[in-house]
Design an enzyme around this catalytic site. Structure first.
Site, short mmCIF file in Angstrom:
data_model
loop_
_atom_site.label_atom_id
_atom_site.label_comp_id
_atom_site.label_asym_id
_atom_site.label_seq_id
_atom_site.Cartn_x
_atom_site.Cartn_y
_atom_site.Cartn_z
N ARG A 54 35.11 20.23 39.82
CA ARG A 54 34.46 19.24 38.97
C ARG A 54 34.51 19.65 37.50
O ARG A 54 34.53 20.84 37.19
CB ARG A 54 33.01 19.06 39.39
N THR A 102 29.11 23.65 43.49
CA THR A 102 29.78 22.50 44.07
C THR A 102 28.89 21.27 44.08
O THR A 102 27.68 21.37 44.28
CB THR A 102 30.25 22.78 45.51
N GLY A 103 29.51 20.15 43.88
CA GLY A 103 28.82 18.87 44.03
C GLY A 103 29.03 18.29 45.41
O GLY A 103 28.57 17.20 45.70
N SER A 104 29.78 19.00 46.24
CA SER A 104 30.05 18.60 47.61
C SER A 104 30.63 17.19 47.67
O SER A 104 31.57 16.89 46.95
CB SER A 104 28.78 18.74 48.44
N HIS A 105 30.07 16.33 48.49
CA HIS A 105 30.59 14.99 48.71
C HIS A 105 30.01 13.97 47.73
O HIS A 105 30.29 12.79 47.83
CB HIS A 105 30.24 14.55 50.14
#
Length: 170
Positions: A54, A102-105
């Protein structure tokens, strides 16, 4: 320095918010300090840090690393990769814990942190404890180290070794 992080980012299984709205670079630094403080209380010192791709991740990862180091953690920066690569790195490098930026999904403007300590995910009350450490500013003092170590080749080799490929496809 004490920092009150937005209560909405202290979730059940991770710390996650909207970058520039509920999550800021200074939060990452404070969370790093709090996590290293929590590690020190467990006698842990070495932490792997991984990250996703990201746009907000590089600044968060640097601030997190600075915070971890400032409270005595020895940081191994493993670079960009999927979250399971962090779990692999913790085991492969025999680290005490890990943090994945992380922003994951979630949508691209979201970001956050997934954490592991002493072989277990950090969740629930432990995340709230990190928030309270940030708010109090009662961080461990220290001067940890930082090094970079790529585990991507070893990670891919392990995935390939574990894969079951039907005859004739290789």
């Amino acid at each position: 320095t004490a920092r009150t992080v937005h209560s909405g980012i202290l979730r059940a299984y991770d710390i996650r918010g909207i970058f520039g709205d509920t999550l800021f670079t200074e939060d990452a630094r404070a969370i790093g300090r709090a996590f290293a403080t929590r590690m020190a209380a467990d006698g842990a010192r070495t932490v792997c840090v991984g990250c996703d791709g990201r746009l907000s991740t590089p600044g968060l990862e640097i601030a997190l690393t600075e915070g971890l180091q400032a409270s005595g953690a020895d940081v191994i920066r493993i670079g960009r990769g999927p979250a399971p690569m962090l779990s692999f790195a913790i085991h492969h490098l025999e680290a005490d814990g890990g943090v994945m930026v992380t922003g994951s999904h979630n949508p691209p403007d979201h970001n956050g942190f997934k954490m592991t300590l002493s072989g277990k995910p950090v969740f629930g009350n432990e995340i709230q404890v990190l928030g309270r450490i940030c708010e109090s500013g009662d961080y461990a003092a220290g001067s940890g180290t930082v090094r970079e170590e790529s585990v991507s080749d070893a990670y891919v080799a392990r995935l390939v070794r574990d894969a079951e490929v039907p005859d004739g496809l290789v």
